[in-house]
Design a protein around this motif. Structure first.
Motif, PDB file in Angstrom:
ATOM      1  N   ALA B 135      -6.973   5.772  -4.835  1.00  0.00           N
ATOM      2  CA  ALA B 135      -5.756   5.947  -5.636  1.00  0.00           C
ATOM      3  C   ALA B 135      -4.742   4.851  -5.318  1.00  0.00           C
ATOM      4  N   ILE B 136      -4.612   4.556  -4.046  1.00  0.00           N
ATOM      5  CA  ILE B 136      -3.659   3.515  -3.639  1.00  0.00           C
ATOM      6  C   ILE B 136      -4.080   2.166  -4.190  1.00  0.00           C
ATOM      7  N   VAL B 137      -5.357   1.877  -4.075  1.00  0.00           N
ATOM      8  CA  VAL B 137      -5.860   0.582  -4.553  1.00  0.00           C
ATOM      9  C   VAL B 137      -5.644   0.439  -6.052  1.00  0.00           C
ATOM     10  N   SER B 158      -1.795   2.147   6.288  1.00  0.00           N
ATOM     11  CA  SER B 158      -1.428   3.410   6.931  1.00  0.00           C
ATOM     12  C   SER B 158      -2.506   4.455   6.677  1.00  0.00           C
ATOM     13  N   MET B 159      -3.045   4.443   5.463  1.00  0.00           N
ATOM     14  CA  MET B 159      -4.090   5.407   5.123  1.00  0.00           C
ATOM     15  C   MET B 159      -5.343   5.170   5.957  1.00  0.00           C
ATOM     16  N   LEU B 160      -5.628   3.911   6.232  1.00  0.00           N
ATOM     17  CA  LEU B 160      -6.779   3.617   7.091  1.00  0.00           C
ATOM     18  C   LEU B 160      -6.606   4.315   8.451  1.00  0.00           C
ATOM     19  N   TYR B 161      -5.415   4.150   8.996  1.00  0.00           N
ATOM     20  CA  TYR B 161      -5.169   4.782  10.297  1.00  0.00           C
ATOM     21  C   TYR B 161      -5.274   6.297  10.198  1.00  0.00           C
ATOM     22  N   LYS B 162      -4.850   6.795   9.058  1.00  0.00           N
ATOM     23  CA  LYS B 162      -4.908   8.232   8.864  1.00  0.00           C
ATOM     24  C   LYS B 162      -6.359   8.692   8.838  1.00  0.00           C
ATOM     25  N   ILE B 163      -7.180   7.908   8.164  1.00  0.00           N
ATOM     26  CA  ILE B 163      -8.602   8.253   8.075  1.00  0.00           C
ATOM     27  C   ILE B 163      -9.245   8.247   9.460  1.00  0.00           C
TER      28      ILE B 163
END
Lengths: 233, 233
Positions: B135-137, B158-163
């Motif tokens: 969605a972000i992409v 940030s989402m990567l870190y969240k994952i």
DNA sequence: GTATTTAAATATGTCATACATACCAAAGTA
DNA sequence: TACTTTGGTATGTATGACATATTTAAATAC
């Protein structure tokens, strides 16, 4: 005395006096754009300006002192200081205090750092560095003493961080060491540790000498394989 | 009262009273093997036991409170707390205070984390996560607004870190963000930032979906290429 | 007039004391 | 039983005083 039902609604702001003073000071620092070395008003003046007691001001200031943001030189006044990023962490990162989950996460964080450090190593490596690393590896290969081996293992990885030339990362790693050690010593993990690493320090050294960052990452992943198996669970 | 000439010899330790109390308390914590939740003696009792004023004791305790090692619940006494590792860092990691060198090192540290996070992503990724990333992409690809693009760039990473599922790393990254932003905004760096990344977020996402950790690392290295060029200097 | 010594001023560090405040628990009330 | 009231308690805040080390300025010796 009749109290309306609304009295049950607690004020959102449950801040203590000192909290407010702290916030106020922080705002003051920002607005004045204070830089390291700049002087602060005297405690009494701050207290007078805010209309609070010197006691409360001192407690707020004490927090900043603890954080390393200000320094009080006896009878000379206080100045803004450039804080040491990790000084505080050192004081709280004791396995006794941290909960298991945080420890686990810190353990993972170390693995992430280890996996990511390669790029910088190739930027900063030089002969002197590599020789030191070589010395450690040779010692490792010669000794049979398990205690010594463990010590040298730590030294090897510490040397990697040193080669990175980044003192902040280096500090951070040193900080993580006790936590890491503690995690490794846990029974559940002991068995994994026993499994011999499928890529040795010698392998890493050779790649660092003549290989590419990409190869280094692959070997490092292999070297840390047992740990990654561990965190899967 | 006669005082020997030796009384002129000042003690080596220039520690302040509060410093000594702090050390004494720390020793007490250790000896009693206090764990989170355990209660502390009252301030007055501590003061009496040490033969000092409540004021000084309070200041020493205040330090521990600031560090998050103890918590004082008003009128209920104090207890040992499991400290939040990064709570303190948040309060000092302001670009205003840090010297250039430390900022540079923190900048590098973020790159290291970014390069090393891949392994864990592949361990923890799932459909829900990947959809959010997607969605972000997509938003990124649709917008032309530069400000929005920058914001989405932050969100992607940030989402990567969240994952990664690792809240400690996640926190740490959030902490580093302002410093990173500051570094990126520096003029010397601006030109590098302008160069388009040679590997897009879309590329990273695709690899994360169907590729291997190894491929991911290569693409991430490519994605961060400009930054790595920057730190070479 | 220079150098050393003395003295005063200063701001933080420490102490003692008193009161405010919010929480808990137990007693009291409907 | 449920609610209210009350009092004890430990931290939070205020006030005033003195200690101490450093800096600055004055005073003295040469």
């Amino acid at each position: 005395m009749s109290s309306s039902p609304l009295s049950k609604l607690r004020p959102i702001n449950t801040l203590t006096q000192v909290d407010k003073i702290e916030a106020s000071l922080q705002e003051y620092f920002r607005e004045e754009n204070l830089q390291p070395g700049d002087a602060l008003p005297k405690e009494i003046e701050i207290a007078a300006a805010m209309g609070v007691s010197r006691t409360a001001v001192r407690e707020a200031l004490s927090r900043f002192k603890t954080l390393g943001i200000i320094e009080a030189r006896k009878n000379r006044g206080m100045i803004i200081k450039s804080p040491d990023v990790f000084n505080n962490m050192e004081r709280i990162l004791h396995p006794n205090l941290l909960d298991k989950n945080t420890m686990q996460e810190i353990f993972e964080m170390r693995l992430v750092l280890e996996m990511g450090i390669g790029e910088i190593l190739f930027l900063r490596k030089n002969n002197a560095n590599l020789l030191k690393l070589e010395a450690i590896v040779e010692k490792e290969e010669k000794t049979a003493d398990k205690e010594v081996k463990i010590q040298l293992d730590v030294e090897f990885h510490s040397m990697l961080y040193k080669i990175s030339g980044n003192k902040t990362i280096q500090r951070f790693q040193k900080l993580l060491l006790p936590v890491f050690k503690y995690a490794v010593d846990r029974p559940i993990h002991a068995q994994h540790q026993l499994a011999p690493a499928t890529a040795s320090h010698r392998d890493l050294l050779n790649i660092l000498k003549k290989g590419t960052p990409e190869e280094f990452r692959i070997i490092m992943r292999e070297h840390l394989k047992n740990y990654f198996e561990y965190i899967k669970e």
